[in-house]
Design a protein around this motif. Structure first.
Motif, mmCIF file in Angstrom:
data_model
loop_
_atom_site.group_PDB
_atom_site.id
_atom_site.type_symbol
_atom_site.label_atom_id
_atom_site.label_comp_id
_atom_site.label_asym_id
_atom_site.label_seq_id
_atom_site.Cartn_x
_atom_site.Cartn_y
_atom_site.Cartn_z
ATOM 1 N N GLU A 142 23.893 37.381 -60.866
ATOM 2 C CA GLU A 142 22.950 38.319 -60.269
ATOM 3 C C GLU A 142 22.124 37.578 -59.218
ATOM 4 N N ILE A 143 21.964 38.205 -58.060
ATOM 5 C CA ILE A 143 21.323 37.536 -56.926
ATOM 6 C C ILE A 143 20.137 38.349 -56.423
ATOM 7 N N ASP A 144 19.021 37.678 -56.269
ATOM 8 C CA ASP A 144 17.889 38.224 -55.530
ATOM 9 C C ASP A 144 18.069 37.749 -54.094
ATOM 10 N N PRO A 145 18.309 38.665 -53.149
ATOM 11 C CA PRO A 145 18.572 38.239 -51.766
ATOM 12 C C PRO A 145 17.496 37.328 -51.193
ATOM 13 N N ARG A 146 16.265 37.455 -51.688
ATOM 14 C CA ARG A 146 15.159 36.659 -51.153
ATOM 15 C C ARG A 146 15.239 35.206 -51.599
ATOM 16 N N LEU A 159 31.413 26.556 -56.586
ATOM 17 C CA LEU A 159 31.266 26.304 -58.027
ATOM 18 C C LEU A 159 32.183 27.178 -58.874
ATOM 19 N N GLY A 160 32.858 28.130 -58.244
ATOM 20 C CA GLY A 160 33.796 28.962 -58.982
ATOM 21 C C GLY A 160 33.355 30.401 -59.193
ATOM 22 N N PHE A 161 32.163 30.741 -58.729
ATOM 23 C CA PHE A 161 31.726 32.128 -58.853
ATOM 24 C C PHE A 161 32.608 33.005 -57.973
ATOM 25 N N ASN A 162 33.084 34.117 -58.543
ATOM 26 C CA ASN A 162 33.950 35.009 -57.770
ATOM 27 C C ASN A 162 33.431 36.443 -57.706
ATOM 28 N N ARG A 163 32.280 36.688 -58.356
ATOM 29 C CA ARG A 163 31.669 38.016 -58.315
ATOM 30 C C ARG A 163 30.166 37.871 -58.124
ATOM 31 N N VAL A 164 29.590 38.734 -57.309
ATOM 32 C CA VAL A 164 28.150 38.689 -57.056
ATOM 33 C C VAL A 164 27.565 40.086 -57.205
ATOM 34 N N SER A 165 26.322 40.126 -57.654
ATOM 35 C CA SER A 165 25.596 41.387 -57.791
ATOM 36 C C SER A 165 24.227 41.225 -57.151
ATOM 37 N N PHE A 166 23.952 42.005 -56.114
ATOM 38 C CA PHE A 166 22.689 41.907 -55.384
ATOM 39 C C PHE A 166 21.714 42.983 -55.860
ATOM 40 N N GLY A 167 20.486 42.572 -56.133
ATOM 41 C CA GLY A 167 19.444 43.520 -56.500
ATOM 42 C C GLY A 167 18.837 44.140 -55.258
ATOM 43 N N VAL A 168 19.160 45.386 -54.979
ATOM 44 C CA VAL A 168 18.632 46.090 -53.806
ATOM 45 C C VAL A 168 17.484 46.999 -54.215
ATOM 46 N N GLN A 169 17.723 47.854 -55.202
ATOM 47 C CA GLN A 169 16.751 48.812 -55.773
ATOM 48 C C GLN A 169 16.451 49.962 -54.815
ATOM 49 N N ASP A 170 15.894 49.697 -53.640
ATOM 50 C CA ASP A 170 15.622 50.724 -52.634
ATOM 51 C C ASP A 170 15.340 50.013 -51.318
ATOM 52 N N THR A 185 16.367 44.768 -44.894
ATOM 53 C CA THR A 185 17.699 45.365 -44.966
ATOM 54 C C THR A 185 18.729 44.509 -44.246
ATOM 55 N N ASP A 186 18.336 43.927 -43.124
ATOM 56 C CA ASP A 186 19.267 43.069 -42.381
ATOM 57 C C ASP A 186 19.713 41.879 -43.229
ATOM 58 N N ARG A 189 22.393 43.200 -45.595
ATOM 59 C CA ARG A 189 23.638 43.396 -44.837
ATOM 60 C C ARG A 189 24.341 42.061 -44.595
ATOM 61 N N HIS A 190 23.556 41.076 -44.172
ATOM 62 C CA HIS A 190 24.123 39.759 -43.852
ATOM 63 C C HIS A 190 24.746 39.117 -45.088
ATOM 64 N N GLN A 191 24.044 39.174 -46.218
ATOM 65 C CA GLN A 191 24.557 38.509 -47.414
ATOM 66 C C GLN A 191 25.800 39.206 -47.958
ATOM 67 N N VAL A 192 25.841 40.520 -47.864
ATOM 68 C CA VAL A 192 27.041 41.239 -48.291
ATOM 69 C C VAL A 192 28.226 40.863 -47.417
ATOM 70 N N GLN A 193 28.015 40.815 -46.100
ATOM 71 C CA GLN A 193 29.092 40.450 -45.193
ATOM 72 C C GLN A 193 29.543 39.012 -45.421
ATOM 73 N N LEU A 194 28.587 38.103 -45.621
ATOM 74 C CA LEU A 194 28.947 36.709 -45.878
ATOM 75 C C LEU A 194 29.718 36.584 -47.192
ATOM 76 N N SER A 195 29.316 37.330 -48.204
ATOM 77 C CA SER A 195 30.032 37.303 -49.485
ATOM 78 C C SER A 195 31.480 37.734 -49.299
ATOM 79 N N ARG A 196 31.662 38.750 -48.460
ATOM 80 C CA ARG A 196 33.028 39.225 -48.185
ATOM 81 C C ARG A 196 33.831 38.138 -47.467
ATOM 82 N N GLU A 197 33.211 37.485 -46.499
ATOM 83 C CA GLU A 197 33.902 36.432 -45.751
ATOM 84 C C GLU A 197 34.230 35.231 -46.637
#
Length: 453
Positions: A142-146, A159-170, A185-186, A189-197
């Motif tokens: 679980e990731i706090d984007p901040r 380190l081997g992590f292959n799944r991430v969960s970002f706390g957005v809430q609103d 919000t930016d 967006r950036h962290q989601v895109q980087l996670s995909r890459e």
């Protein structure tokens, strides 16, 4: 899921206080008379594959809505002390788990990304030293984007992590200020895109409805932005406002919260837009893209539910490590001490930090299996279930439940046939209330739960 008929009249009738049924019985049934000796026996008789959950309680800043076990601090050394204790707890479990394989590993909190790269590396080293983690295990955090820089996100992948969960809430700033969790919000967006890459195989985004100052128009903007981000999974949680239990929630004015009809409208809005965007409504609080493992598991009859929510791993095969963590293995539940001093004291004495627990009896196991089937798959084959659990006369056994189900049947939320129970599409919104019909413990602490909507 077909088109849902949203009837506000059902709110007053079925919006009861009720469990989320991440276990049955729920954690309220755990008690201090539990015999810790049952733990070794339960693990020895468990399946060969288990899941691990690690609780990291530390956060840099307090989020007012949060009901999780947490420690607010700026002192990084406290995490080093905690890792020392975790190392000892792992060493206590290692002999019990030496013949077991770990197929899922999840770091929750608190804020797991409170840990530095060095601390995260040490934690993963400890886990690999003490447990046999499968090469293809799901390893999530679980990731706090901040609190997660680009470098830390890259390091998690190494380190081997292959799944991430970002706390957005609103994403609405007024809501964020009210809950003391302002995040750009930016950045998300950036962290989601980087996670995909970086090649993370699953990206989850958490949302909460029922927060202060939420309105349909602004929440729709949040939902639409989440859809544009196209995560694999979306968690849509109902905010549980229980200020008498969680002190931080007293900072949220009751007058700022949406009432039950508005809260239902927010949920309706989110469900309809996510489903229209192609997400499968897994049930209650989860959505998944059709290519996600949760979405594939549900029609295959393999979806399960445990303390981590909906899962594809064993619901009765979870080991929890760290302060307040709950384990559920082979019909035995146990929870670690909720306070750090007590947790540290037990560890320093060479003991598992178990504070309370519960061993399911035969009736508990039957009801646990039934509730799990309904909350995951919304349908029960009565004959097959009766044969599996050696029940002679299903409705004689569940006579009280049948009486409680009558209103749901009359309102078209449940259909009961000679050979099956089926939760209708409209009934899925009230599945927690429906499952409560089979709960033998609910009246013993119902007011301690949140409203189901």
């Amino acid at each position: 899921m077909q088109t849902v008929q949203w009837d506000p009249k059902l709110i007053s009738k079925y919006n009861i206080n009720g469990p989320r049924y991440t276990s049955y019985p729920t954690a309220l049934a755990l008690n201090s008379s539990f015999d810790p000796a049952l733990i070794a026996t339960a693990i020895a008789q468990s399946p060969n594959e288990l899941s691990l959950y690690l609780h990291i309680p530390f956060c840099h800043k307090l989020c007012y809505y949060c009901g999780c076990n947490k420690v607010i601090t700026r002192h990084q050394y406290k995490a080093d002390n905690y890792l020392n204790a975790l190392a000892q707890e792992m060493a206590l479990y290692a002999p019990l788990l030496q013949s077991k394989q770990i197929n899922q590993l999840h770091l929750g909190g608190g804020t797991p990304t409170f840990l530095t790269e060095v601390q995260l590396s040490r934690l993963m080293d400890l886990l690999h030293q003490n447990f046999a983690i499968n090469n293809d295990a799901e390893i999530s955090i679980e990731i706090d984007p901040r609190s997660c820089s680009d470098n830390k996100l890259r390091y998690l992948r190494t380190l081997g992590f292959n799944r991430v969960s970002f706390g957005v809430q609103d994403l609405d700033e007024k809501v964020q200020i009210a809950i003391n969790r302002v995040q750009d919000t930016d950045l998300i967006r950036h962290q989601v895109q980087l996670s995909r890459e970086l090649g993370f195989s699953s990206i989850n985004l958490d949302l909460i409805y029922g927060l202060p100052f939420q309105q349909p128009a602004s929440f729709a903007q949040t939902v639409d932005e989440i859809i544009r981000l196209n995560p694999h999974r979306i968690s849509l949680f109902s905010y549980a406002h229980i200020p008498e239990r969680f002190a931080a929630q007293r900072k949220i004015a009751d007058s700022s919260l949406p009432d039950a009809p508005l809260k239902l409208e927010l949920m309706q809005l989110a469900i309809e837009r996510f489903v229209a965007a192609g997400y499968q409504f897994i049930g209650m609080d989860h959505f998944a893209r059709p290519d996600d493992t949760l979405a594939k598991a549900q029609p295959a009859g393999k979806l399960q539910r445990n303390f981590q929510g909906y899962t594809t791993a064993g619901q009765d095969a979870l080991i929890g490590l760290g302060v307040s963590s709950i384990s559920q293995v082979n019909g035995v539940l146990w929870q670690n001490s909720k306070e750090l001093p007590a947790y540290y004291a037990a560890i320093s004495n060479g003991q598992l930090p178990t504070e309370r627990g519960f061993s399911l009896n035969a009736d508990d196991k039957i009801r646990a299996a039934l509730i799990s089937q309904l909350i995951c798959h919304f349908e029960l084959d009565i004959e097959a279930f009766s044969q599996k659990w050696c029940i002679d006369g299903f409705w004689h056994y569940f006579a009280e439940a049948l009486e409680r189900l009558q209103p749901f049947m009359e309102d078209g939320l449940v259909e009961v046939y000679a050979g099956r129970i089926k939760v209708t599409d409209n009934g899925r919104l009230w599945v927690r209330s429906i499952c409560a019909s089979f709960d033998a413990y609910l009246t013993q602490g119902q007011q301690r739960y949140s409203k189901v909507v």
